[in-house]
Scaffold this motif. Structure first.
Motif, PDB file in Angstrom:
ATOM      1  N   UNK A 266       0.830  -1.210   0.000  1.00 41.72           N
ATOM      2  CA  UNK A 266       0.000   0.000   0.000  1.00 41.72           C
ATOM      3  C   UNK A 266       0.864   1.259   0.000  1.00 41.72           C
ATOM      4  N   UNK A 267       1.957   1.251   0.759  1.00 36.43           N
ATOM      5  CA  UNK A 267       2.868   2.397   0.753  1.00 36.43           C
ATOM      6  C   UNK A 267       3.523   2.571  -0.613  1.00 36.43           C
ATOM      7  N   UNK A 340      14.285  -1.972   3.651  1.00 36.14           N
ATOM      8  CA  UNK A 340      13.388  -1.745   4.786  1.00 36.14           C
ATOM      9  C   UNK A 340      12.351  -2.860   4.760  1.00 36.14           C
ATOM     10  N   UNK A 341      12.201  -3.530   5.872  1.00 38.61           N
ATOM     11  CA  UNK A 341      11.318  -4.720   5.933  1.00 38.61           C
ATOM     12  C   UNK A 341      10.346  -4.582   7.094  1.00 38.61           C
ATOM     13  N   UNK A 342       9.088  -4.958   6.864  1.00 38.72           N
ATOM     14  CA  UNK A 342       8.032  -4.883   7.868  1.00 38.72           C
ATOM     15  C   UNK A 342       7.455  -6.261   8.114  1.00 38.72           C
ATOM     16  N   UNK A 343       7.227  -6.583   9.398  1.00 36.59           N
ATOM     17  CA  UNK A 343       6.641  -7.886   9.701  1.00 36.59           C
ATOM     18  C   UNK A 343       6.065  -7.927  11.104  1.00 36.59           C
ATOM     19  N   UNK A 344       4.968  -8.656  11.235  1.00 37.68           N
ATOM     20  CA  UNK A 344       4.446  -9.021  12.550  1.00 37.68           C
ATOM     21  C   UNK A 344       5.253 -10.241  12.985  1.00 37.68           C
ATOM     22  N   UNK A 345       6.440 -10.007  13.521  1.00 35.22           N
ATOM     23  CA  UNK A 345       7.403 -11.104  13.606  1.00 35.22           C
ATOM     24  C   UNK A 345       7.412 -11.822  14.948  1.00 35.22           C
ATOM     25  N   UNK A 435       6.273  -5.051  13.675  1.00 34.35           N
ATOM     26  CA  UNK A 435       4.991  -4.387  13.922  1.00 34.35           C
ATOM     27  C   UNK A 435       4.000  -5.306  14.632  1.00 34.35           C
ATOM     28  N   UNK A 436       4.515  -6.318  15.330  1.00 35.49           N
ATOM     29  CA  UNK A 436       3.627  -7.273  15.995  1.00 35.49           C
ATOM     30  C   UNK A 436       2.672  -6.591  16.973  1.00 35.49           C
ATOM     31  N   UNK A 437       3.117  -5.519  17.617  1.00 34.47           N
ATOM     32  CA  UNK A 437       2.270  -4.843  18.593  1.00 34.47           C
ATOM     33  C   UNK A 437       1.416  -3.735  18.028  1.00 34.47           C
ATOM     34  N   UNK A 438       1.747  -3.255  16.835  1.00 37.87           N
ATOM     35  CA  UNK A 438       1.083  -2.055  16.297  1.00 37.87           C
ATOM     36  C   UNK A 438       0.243  -2.309  15.053  1.00 37.87           C
ATOM     37  N   UNK A 439       0.311  -3.511  14.494  1.00 33.43           N
ATOM     38  CA  UNK A 439      -0.351  -3.781  13.206  1.00 33.43           C
ATOM     39  C   UNK A 439      -1.863  -3.766  13.302  1.00 33.43           C
ATOM     40  N   UNK A 448      -0.444   0.241   9.669  1.00 34.68           N
ATOM     41  CA  UNK A 448       0.635   0.906  10.377  1.00 34.68           C
ATOM     42  C   UNK A 448       1.859   1.153   9.483  1.00 34.68           C
ATOM     43  N   UNK A 449       2.501   2.290   9.707  1.00 33.92           N
ATOM     44  CA  UNK A 449       3.765   2.732   9.092  1.00 33.92           C
ATOM     45  C   UNK A 449       3.652   3.033   7.602  1.00 33.92           C
ATOM     46  N   UNK A 450       2.461   2.997   7.041  1.00 40.91           N
ATOM     47  CA  UNK A 450       2.319   3.420   5.638  1.00 40.91           C
ATOM     48  C   UNK A 450       2.679   4.892   5.504  1.00 40.91           C
TER      49      UNK A 450
END
Length: 464
Positions: A266-267, A340-345, A435-439, A448-450
């Protein structure tokens, strides 16, 4: 955006009712209810007053959260007096940004499959301000970001029987159509196999839905064709844990395990719509993690796309596996020179930072500092976390493979996961955002973070 909500920004009141902020340390009407965020309608003034307590303690989050909640319930046409919210903490231009972003977010028509969905009343907002948006953003940027955030949130909120890798990829393909300088490619199972993306395939082995990899390439700066940002997102459309099966209580929310991929795609679409002057390749690695006849067993070993072998000691540590191959694709096929990498890790991220901040792990100070500046401009909080040498040694502890996907040390789980991912960054600047806590919050996706990803790309495009 909900088609029933109309926005206007002007320097004059235009509607019959007005929303005004009042504070404890200023003279206010005696009838105003002095309870934080409480609205009082004084009909003779044709004004809703919102009581915000002590002006000295008002934060950006206070204003943003009020307007998100307010816009979800409001059904009145209103002038919004931006100047009334001004305090010594921030000026009118920043308030204009905060209020406009919050109204966009809160007015989003949330995903629903209810058979009797109540039709919303048309609502007009006239945002009254003589200020201009801060120089780092614009009305157009906020609107395009808002559309992309709502795209991600709708993907996040879809049930896992309706959103699996093929459907996710198709929805991104539809959203990315006909955007100048943006191309999309969807890798199917055969091409994924031919590319030796074996870690992604190992996670996918138990699912009856094939894996997909979405590749979005944007060429907005031909003068610096070799300068390419890599964006990588984790796209587990449902995570059962595989043979390292989650308990029933931990299954809820696992449809959100594709949130990194939703935010990255989306970003990327928003940045391309804004025609920013930079180049990027965005990768979304999509699969389910399920149990099945062919599902990956604990202690199996697979060669990754970059050649390193990985022993799978926990099939519920699957996100780092798919991301490893995604990072390699971005570097070797997408020619990215930073990632740059994003994950609910990791659940450990929630223990460390709660649901208020995203954990950031960086191998490069400049990349982190530039991204941190963007996060301050968008008010999406991040906190830098460590990758210790011991974390790296922990992930190299396998007796028979180059790496293990699980540390023998039960502590420092988020840093161990980040260390595993750095093994695939090939010495390029790398930023991992957990982003496990913020997604998602209260069973709804947050996109989040878009905003921060777009702001980082915009800042970078201007700085060159």
């Amino acid at each position: 955006m909900d088609k029933n909500v109309l926005f206007n920004i002007s320097d004059k009141s235009q509607l019959k009712l007005k929303l005004t902020a009042v504070f404890a340390d200023k003279v206010i009407h005696e009838l105003v209810v002095k309870e934080k965020n409480k609205l009082t309608l004084i009909s003779e003034n044709k004004t809703y007053y919102v009581y915000l307590g002590d002006s000295k303690s008002l934060t950006r989050n206070d204003v943003y959260n009020f307007f998100v909640a307010f816009s979800k319930s409001n059904n009145q046409d209103l002038d919004i007096d931006v100047k009334s919210f001004v305090t010594n903490n921030f000026d009118e231009s920043v308030l204009l940004q905060i209020i406009y972003e919050a109204l966009w977010f809160g007015s989003c028509q949330e995903y629903t499959l209810k058979s009797k969905n109540k039709e919303a009343k048309k609502v007009k907002y006239n945002i009254v301000s003589t200020a201009k948006f801060p120089s780092y953003t614009s009305q157009q940027q906020i609107e395009i970001q808002g559309e992309s955030i709502n795209l991600a949130r709708n993907l996040q909120d879809m049930p896992p029987n309706l959103l699996y890798p093929e459907i996710f990829a198709k929805k991104i393909q539809d959203a990315a159509k006909a955007i100048k300088n943006l191309s999309i490619k969807i890798l199917e199972q055969k091409e994924i196999t031919d590319l030796n993306m074996n870690l992604l395939l190992a996670v996918n082995a138990g699912s009856h839905y094939e894996a997909r990899v979405v590749v979005l390439e944007y060429k907005g700066d031909q003068q610096h064709a070799d300068d390419i940002l890599g964006l990588v997102g984790k796209g587990i459309t449902f995570d059962s844990g595989g043979y390292s099966l989650k308990p029933a209580s931990a299954m809820k929310g696992m449809k959100f395990d594709m949130s990194g991929a939703a935010s990255v795609c989306s970003a990327a679409i928003a940045a391309a719509k804004l025609q920013l002057k930079l180049n990027f390749v965005a990768i979304a690695c999509l699969t389910e993690n399920k149990i099945g006849g062919n599902a990956t067993l604990v202690e199996t070993v697979f060669p990754s796309m970059n050649g390193k072998t990985v022993e799978v000691n926990n099939t519920d540590a699957e996100g780092r596996l798919v991301l490893a191959d995604g990072i390699t694709y971005a570097l070797r096929k997408g020619k990215a020179n930073r990632i740059i990498e994003l994950s609910t890790l990791t659940g450990a991220m929630l223990v460390a930072l709660g649901s208020y901040m995203t954990g950031a792990f960086a191998t490069d100070d400049k990349l982190f500092n530039d991204f941190n500046l963007a996060s301050q401009q968008t008010n999406e909080e991040i906190w830098r976390m460590p990758i210790h040498q011991q974390n790296i040694l922990n992930m190299r502890s396998s007796k028979i493979a180059d790496l293990s996907n699980l540390s023998k040390d039960p502590y420092g789980g988020s840093s161990n996961a980040a260390a595993f991912l750095t093994e695939f960054s090939e010495d390029k600047p790398f930023l991992h955002l957990d982003i496990a806590g913020t997604a998602y919050k209260q069973d709804r996706g947050m996109g989040v973070l878009i905003k921060t990803l777009v702001q980082y790309m915009k800042n970078y495009s201007i700085s060159k």
